[in-house]
Write a protein that holds these residues in place. Structure first.
Motif, PDB file in Angstrom:
ATOM      1  N   GLU A  79       0.827  -1.205   0.000  1.00 28.40           N
ATOM      2  CA  GLU A  79       0.000   0.000   0.000  1.00 28.40           C
ATOM      3  C   GLU A  79       0.868   1.265   0.000  1.00 28.40           C
ATOM      4  O   GLU A  79       0.545   2.248  -0.668  1.00 28.40           O
ATOM      5  N   HIS A  90      -2.042   8.000   1.140  1.00 22.81           N
ATOM      6  CA  HIS A  90      -2.174   6.573   1.446  1.00 22.81           C
ATOM      7  C   HIS A  90      -2.997   5.904   0.346  1.00 22.81           C
ATOM      8  O   HIS A  90      -3.830   6.539  -0.296  1.00 22.81           O
ATOM      9  N   PHE A  92      -5.229   2.173  -0.385  1.00 20.33           N
ATOM     10  CA  PHE A  92      -5.803   0.949   0.149  1.00 20.33           C
ATOM     11  C   PHE A  92      -5.997  -0.040  -0.997  1.00 20.33           C
ATOM     12  O   PHE A  92      -6.547   0.325  -2.045  1.00 20.33           O
ATOM     13  N   LEU A  93      -5.556  -1.288  -0.799  1.00 25.72           N
ATOM     14  CA  LEU A  93      -5.820  -2.330  -1.785  1.00 25.72           C
ATOM     15  C   LEU A  93      -7.263  -2.791  -1.613  1.00 25.72           C
ATOM     16  O   LEU A  93      -7.682  -3.152  -0.507  1.00 25.72           O
ATOM     17  N   LEU A 244      -7.970   0.274  -6.288  1.00 23.28           N
ATOM     18  CA  LEU A 244      -7.294   1.061  -5.265  1.00 23.28           C
ATOM     19  C   LEU A 244      -8.216   2.170  -4.783  1.00 23.28           C
ATOM     20  O   LEU A 244      -9.001   2.723  -5.560  1.00 23.28           O
TER      21      LEU A 244
END
Length: 488
Positions: A79, A90, A92-93, A244
């Motif tokens: 990530e 940031h 996030f998967l 993502l």
């Protein structure tokens, strides 16, 4: 943030999840955990179909492989690399598709009763999120290109007006781009939203390549948006259903993770996660060169298709500085009505007679989705097929509908209408009633009707026309769409 600098901080040659799976494969661990196929031994037909390499890494979360719900090692590293590659604070998967990403984005920004400003030509996942959280949409109805029949982007003055009239709205959501490749003035909209104390959210389901292509429209993170949903599996090359969610520096990362964990699976697929990891690495190392080639191929295809005559493969000439602020030149969108065929009819002929599968056909247009796996020879085949279809099937186009977008009349919030008492009526008897379900052509998945919207004669005509032309209709309880659920 300078994208080149952002990408230089971490080693983008790394793929932590992929590397961990390779180490795990070599360990030959005896599985007394799930999944029950036990590295494929328990399901030889599945193994023969997908291959041992695939089922051998279809594994469950364990300490060496981290946990998607609370990543602390290899998933967290993946990530961080994705955030670095995309210029986000940031990343996030996401393993529930960009639908999950979009819904998490909206649920983070909105709660029950909050207003959110958005164009009506959003994907159904946005409106589904409003059903879930109870937020109220404030629609900025997009302009329509009369010739092409397609909805355009949001005009700056329309967004400013909506913000002024709804000062308590919590967010503005923007398509970047639309399915057809049309972009609003994202930087200006971000500034307007932030000046009013609102978040700016971007649905970038079709904009992954914006982060890696010179000469393409601005990406959401580069424009200063707070959150963006990015379909890596569309133009980024990862496996279907992998996506993502990107956030900017002013969004609380821990809260977003909590929102994601409300609905996302606790059994994240390592096939999907490793595909995101490997695809991110590929884009970070080679994306700029690859997408430059994709844009060149698309431009060549546009020129060749327009030279055939009868079709109109549209491009940057649509840009007007506002409702079409920019255009995604990788999108090969083609208007077909001038040869007397609806887009869905050309779509069907290409598939049934030429073994060519394009992304979608609707009332007036087709979209051939070009990305990192396309080669010039396939484009030549498409151009030749379109020329032959024109020669064989060209007809009088009078009487064909052209408009893809119909302004809605909103009578109730999506959540209120979805959960309200309802009754089922024959389609033509629903005129004037308030719909309590979705009706859409898929793809692209933009609702013709959403819960809470009044059903008009124009909408009913459109539904029947789209059905007759062969559009794939989804949404209602009645699979034949002979009946609709309306508020009782």
């Amino acid at each position: 943030m300078n994208e080149n600098k952002a990408r230089s901080r971490l080693d983008q040659r790394r793929a932590p999840i992929y590397e961990a799976l390779e180490r795990f494969r070599q360990m030959r661990v005896v599985p007394f955990d799930v999944p029950g196929h036990k590295r494929g031994r328990g399901n030889p037909e599945l193994t023969a179909f997908l291959g041992q390499q695939c089922v051998g890494v279809d594994v469950n979360s364990m300490k060496p492989l981290d946990n998607l719900c609370h990543p602390v090692s290899v998933i967290r590293e993946a990530e961080e690399l994705a955030a670095d590659a995309f210029g986000a604070a940031h990343a996030f998967l996401m393993v529930g598709g960009t639908t999950s990403s979009v819904q998490s984005m909206v649920l983070t920004a909105c709660k029950r009763g909050d207003e959110i400003i958005l164009p009506r030509n959003v994907h159904r996942s946005v409106l589904n999120a409003l059903v879930l959280c109870g937020a109220v949409p404030v629609y900025v109805n997009p302009e329509v290109d009369k010739r092409l029949g397609i909805s355009l982007g949001m005009k700056r003055e329309q967004v400013a007006k909506a913000i002024k009239e709804h000062p308590n709205a919590v967010a503005v959501l923007v398509n970047n781009p639309t399915y057809y490749g049309i972009c609003s003035d994202l930087r200006a909209i971000v500034k307007m939203a932030h000046d009013a104390g609102m978040l700016c959210l971007a649905d970038e389901a079709h904009g992954t390549h914006f982060y890696f292509g010179g000469g393409l429209p601005v990406s959401a993170m580069a424009a200063g948006a707070d959150m963006a949903s990015v379909s890596m599996h569309k133009s980024g090359g990862s496996l279907t259903q992998s996506s993502l969610l990107l956030i900017g520096p002013n969004v609380h990362q821990g809260y977003v993770r909590q929102i994601i964990n409300l609905t996302q699976t606790t059994s994240g697929s390592y096939l999907l996660m490793s595909s995101l990891d490997i695809s991110r690495r590929n884009l970070a190392l080679r994306g700029r060169q690859v997408f430059h080639q994709v844009a060149d191929i698309a431009e060549y295809a546009r020129e060749e298709i327009n030279a055939v005559g009868g079709y109109y493969a549209f491009g940057k000439e649509l840009c007007n500085g506002d409702s079409v602020f920019d255009f995604d030149t990788t999108k090969l969108s083609v208007h077909t009505l001038d040869i007397g065929l609806a887009g869905i009819e050309v779509y069907d002929i290409l598939r049934d007679e030429y073994d060519i599968q394009i992304e979608f056909g609707d009332i007036g247009n087709i979209l051939a989705y070009l990305s990192i796996g396309d080669r010039p020879q396939e484009v030549e085949r498409l151009v030749s097929a379109l020329a032959e279809i024109k020669r064989r099937y060209r007809t009088d186009g009078s009487g064909l509908l052209s408009q893809e977008y119909i302004d809605p009349v909103v009578a109730a919030s999506p959540q209120e209408a979805f959960y309200a008492p309802k009754k089922s009526l024959p389609l033509r008897e629903t005129e004037g009633m308030v719909c309590s379900e979705f009706v859409m052509c898929y793809p692209p998945g933009i609702p013709i009707l959403a819960p809470g919207e009044r059903i008009t004669k124009e909408i009913l005509n459109y539904i029947e026309y789209a059905k007759a032309k062969g559009c794939s209709m989804t949404g209602p309880e009645d699979p034949e769409i002979l009946h609709l659920n309306v508020l009782a």
